[in-house]
Design a protein around this motif. Structure first.
Motif, mmCIF file in Angstrom:
data_model
loop_
_atom_site.group_PDB
_atom_site.id
_atom_site.type_symbol
_atom_site.label_atom_id
_atom_site.label_comp_id
_atom_site.label_asym_id
_atom_site.label_seq_id
_atom_site.Cartn_x
_atom_site.Cartn_y
_atom_site.Cartn_z
ATOM 1 N N MET A 2 0.864 -1.330 -0.048
ATOM 2 C CA MET A 2 0.100 0.117 -0.118
ATOM 3 C C MET A 2 0.792 1.159 -0.004
ATOM 4 O O MET A 2 0.513 2.228 -0.618
ATOM 5 C CB MET A 2 -0.860 -0.041 1.233
ATOM 6 N N THR A 3 2.103 1.183 0.609
ATOM 7 C CA THR A 3 2.793 2.384 0.716
ATOM 8 C C THR A 3 3.363 2.856 -0.486
ATOM 9 O O THR A 3 3.423 4.066 -1.048
ATOM 10 C CB THR A 3 3.810 2.265 1.812
ATOM 11 N N ALA A 4 3.864 1.619 -1.316
ATOM 12 C CA ALA A 4 4.319 1.851 -2.574
ATOM 13 C C ALA A 4 3.462 2.306 -3.601
ATOM 14 O O ALA A 4 3.572 3.370 -4.366
ATOM 15 C CB ALA A 4 4.848 0.593 -3.119
ATOM 16 N N ILE A 6 0.703 3.945 -2.965
ATOM 17 C CA ILE A 6 0.318 5.347 -2.482
ATOM 18 C C ILE A 6 1.309 6.442 -2.990
ATOM 19 O O ILE A 6 0.910 7.494 -3.662
ATOM 20 C CB ILE A 6 0.302 5.745 -0.903
ATOM 21 N N ARG A 7 2.655 5.943 -2.906
ATOM 22 C CA ARG A 7 3.837 6.936 -3.285
ATOM 23 C C ARG A 7 3.636 6.825 -5.039
ATOM 24 O O ARG A 7 3.691 8.041 -5.626
ATOM 25 C CB ARG A 7 5.202 6.180 -3.051
ATOM 26 N N TYR A 8 3.351 5.775 -5.531
ATOM 27 C CA TYR A 8 3.170 5.913 -7.114
ATOM 28 C C TYR A 8 2.028 6.774 -7.460
ATOM 29 O O TYR A 8 2.153 7.565 -8.511
ATOM 30 C CB TYR A 8 2.846 4.379 -7.582
ATOM 31 N N ARG A 84 -7.463 -1.629 -3.619
ATOM 32 C CA ARG A 84 -6.144 -0.983 -3.162
ATOM 33 C C ARG A 84 -6.059 0.151 -3.779
ATOM 34 O O ARG A 84 -5.479 1.216 -3.384
ATOM 35 C CB ARG A 84 -5.145 -1.977 -3.193
ATOM 36 N N ALA A 88 -5.420 3.979 -2.426
ATOM 37 C CA ALA A 88 -4.325 5.054 -2.748
ATOM 38 C C ALA A 88 -4.974 6.260 -3.342
ATOM 39 O O ALA A 88 -4.322 7.080 -3.018
ATOM 40 C CB ALA A 88 -3.545 4.270 -3.766
ATOM 41 N N VAL A 91 -6.349 8.161 -0.413
ATOM 42 C CA VAL A 91 -5.384 8.560 0.459
ATOM 43 C C VAL A 91 -4.384 10.086 -0.113
ATOM 44 O O VAL A 91 -4.361 10.999 0.432
ATOM 45 C CB VAL A 91 -4.026 7.814 0.791
ATOM 46 N N THR A 92 -4.364 9.826 -1.597
ATOM 47 C CA THR A 92 -3.612 11.020 -2.353
ATOM 48 C C THR A 92 -4.503 12.361 -2.260
ATOM 49 O O THR A 92 -3.850 13.182 -2.074
ATOM 50 C CB THR A 92 -3.430 10.418 -3.482
#
Length: 218
Positions: A2-4, A6-8, A84, A88, A91-92
């Protein structure tokens, strides 16, 4: 994972620069309202949170529209779940929204003299939370995931934003009236807290509805 993801998603949104238009319009609205209004702080925050509602809906639609359907399908396969990818995206949206809300809270304090209390700032924060999440919910339900034709999406989103802001009895409209008619945040803190819960609840419901609708369409 999930962290990756969200970063993407965040990197894709930043690179596309589609967030800039709603953010800049919001900054202009807040700067104009904050610089010309030296009245009670809750009234200023009412105006700013109203602008945030409209711009958050715009932001939500813009962020989802960053990726073409084919690219989004690839992201879903890579992530292993459409849920997912949607999380993401949300969250963004919330990260950009948080930055906008901080601007809406801080600029009035910097641009004009006000009598400031903790209750005033807390009421303003709750108002921005409620209006911001309500705007994201509207944008989500009017995004490309739900409406294939963007003209219909724009008209629906505009109607929903106008109804939220102007129709008596709607939570944002009720909140604006409470804030506009008081000079002290502590007098409306209880009602504002109660109203503020409607925004996140609406966003959660909109996310579920959007996922169900988009899954059936795909």
């Amino acid at each position: 994972m999930m962290t990756a993801l969200i970063r993407y998603t965040l990197a894709t949104v930043i690179h596309s620069q589609r967030y800039l238009a709603p953010v800049m319009v919001f900054v202009v609205c807040v700067a104009t309202a904050s610089g010309s209004n030296q009245g009670p702080l809750p009234g200023v925050y009412a105006v700013n949170s109203g602008a945030l509602l409209a711009c958050a809906a715009w932001l939500s639609i813009a962020v989802i529209s960053v990726e073409e359907p084919a690219h989004r399908a690839i992201a879903i396969v890579t992530a292993g779940s459409a849920v997912r990818v949607l999380i993401a995206t949300l969250v963004t949206d919330c990260l950009v929204l948080a930055a906008m809300a901080l601007g809406g809270l801080a600029l009035p304090l910097l641009m004009a003299p006000h009598s400031i209390t903790g209750a005033d700032v807390l009421v303003g924060a709750l108002a921005h939370l409620m209006c911001g999440t309500t705007g994201l919910a509207i944008g989500l339900l009017c995004s490309r995931l739900v409406f294939r034709r963007q003209g219909y999406a724009f008209l629906t989103a505009s109607a929903c934003v106008a109804a939220a802001l102007l129709v008596s009895g709607m939570p944002p409209n009720t909140l604006f009236k409470h804030l506009a008619n008081t000079g002290h945040g502590d007098t409306v803190l209880g009602s504002t807290t109660a109203l503020a819960t409607t925004g996140p609840a609406l966003l959660a419901a909109a996310a579920v509805a959007t996922h169900v609708i988009s899954t059936r369409k795909d």
